[in-house]
Design an enzyme around this catalytic site. Structure first.
Site, PDB file in Angstrom:
ATOM      1  CG  ASP A   1      -2.027   0.905   1.048  1.00 36.94           C
ATOM      2  OD1 ASP A   1      -1.573   2.253   0.454  1.00 36.94           O
ATOM      3  OD2 ASP A   1      -2.966   0.694   1.697  1.00 36.94           O
TER       4      ASP A   1
ATOM      5  CE  LYS B   1      -5.672 -13.205 -14.929  1.00 34.85           C
ATOM      6  NZ  LYS B   1      -6.934 -13.541 -14.343  1.00 34.85           N
TER       7      LYS B   1
END
EC number: 2.1.1.33
Length: 250
Positions: free
Chosen positions: A158, A230
């Site tokens: 994060d 992805k």
């Protein structure tokens, strides 16, 4: 770019560095009032729940404030790689499958991710993966012996984009010093991020750690062992950057 991103990274890092042990009466890790994550468990699918209930007793390691015998936990002597925040587990599973000669201890606090990782371990027959669902800083501090690790992966943590939240970023001077202590000589710390300000923040902090040496001149090419996600592939097609850093223990 936000106002926070316009601030010099070095100035912000210096403010964080003033929170190191020599500037405080107590070590910052002795009381974990500031964490690098917010526990949002989300909804666990039925499959994730089933695999978690079936697999976690077999491959899960409970947190205890005592040194962990990693060879005993994996049932063999092999290089140990620790991954912090494995998300839904796809990257960890791919790396572990490609490198059966190494053992991988993945740490993740979010239940759905742990369930998904348990599913991947079962479906791919990965005997070289163990999981902990706990705060990685406490695991590193309390359970990992000095010099026990061949590598540490911190992929896309994060970034805590707002300046007032920078103190929550996982990559801080004290934490990097702790990681370096747990690495064997020649062991590596590999970080990756898609947030440019955090990339430069990481580079400055890692470069300042005397036990670590950069393997590149600045940012590193993506090592072959780290597969593209992805999300990362989609971002690269849109022109978004991804930054890898690989530092070795002196």
């Amino acid at each position: 770019m936000s106002e926070a991103d316009n601030k010099p990274v070095s100035a912000t890092v210096e403010l964080i560095a003033q929170d190191r042990p020599e500037h405080r009466p107590e070590h910052r890790f002795s009381s974990r009032s500031i964490r690098s994550f917010v526990l949002r468990q989300g909804r666990m699918s039925g499959a994730q729940q089933r695999y978690l209930e079936d697999m976690l007793p077999k491959i899960g390691i409970e947190y205890r404030p005592a040194p962990l015998d990693l060879d005993d936990a994996f049932g063999r002597s092999a290089p140990k790689i620790l991954e912090i925040g494995f998300g839904m587990g796809e990257t960890t599973a791919k790396i572990a499958a490609a490198h059966p000669e190494q053992d991988y201890l993945g740490i993740e606090v979010h239940g759905p991710g742990v369930g998904a990782m348990c599913k991947l371990v079962a479906e791919n027959g990965l005997a070289n993966v163990r999981i902990m669902q706990h705060d990685a800083v406490e695991v590193m501090r309390d359970m990992i012996a000095d010099g026990a690790l061949a590598g540490v992966h911190v992929f896309f943590p994060d970034p805590w984009r707002k300046a007032r939240h920078y103190k929550r970023r996982l990559i801080q001077p004290d934490f990097v010093a702790l990681v370096a202590q747990k690495l064997a000589p020649g062991g590596y710390l590999h970080c990756a991020t898609d947030w440019e300000h955090y990339a430069h923040w990481m580079l400055e902090i890692l470069a300042a750690e005397p036990l670590l040496q950069n393997t590149a001149d600045g940012f590193a090419p993506r090592p072959d062992y780290r597969p593209l996600t992805k999300f990362e592939n989609r971002g690269l097609k849109l022109g978004h950057g991804v930054w890898d850093l690989v530092f070795r223990r002196r």
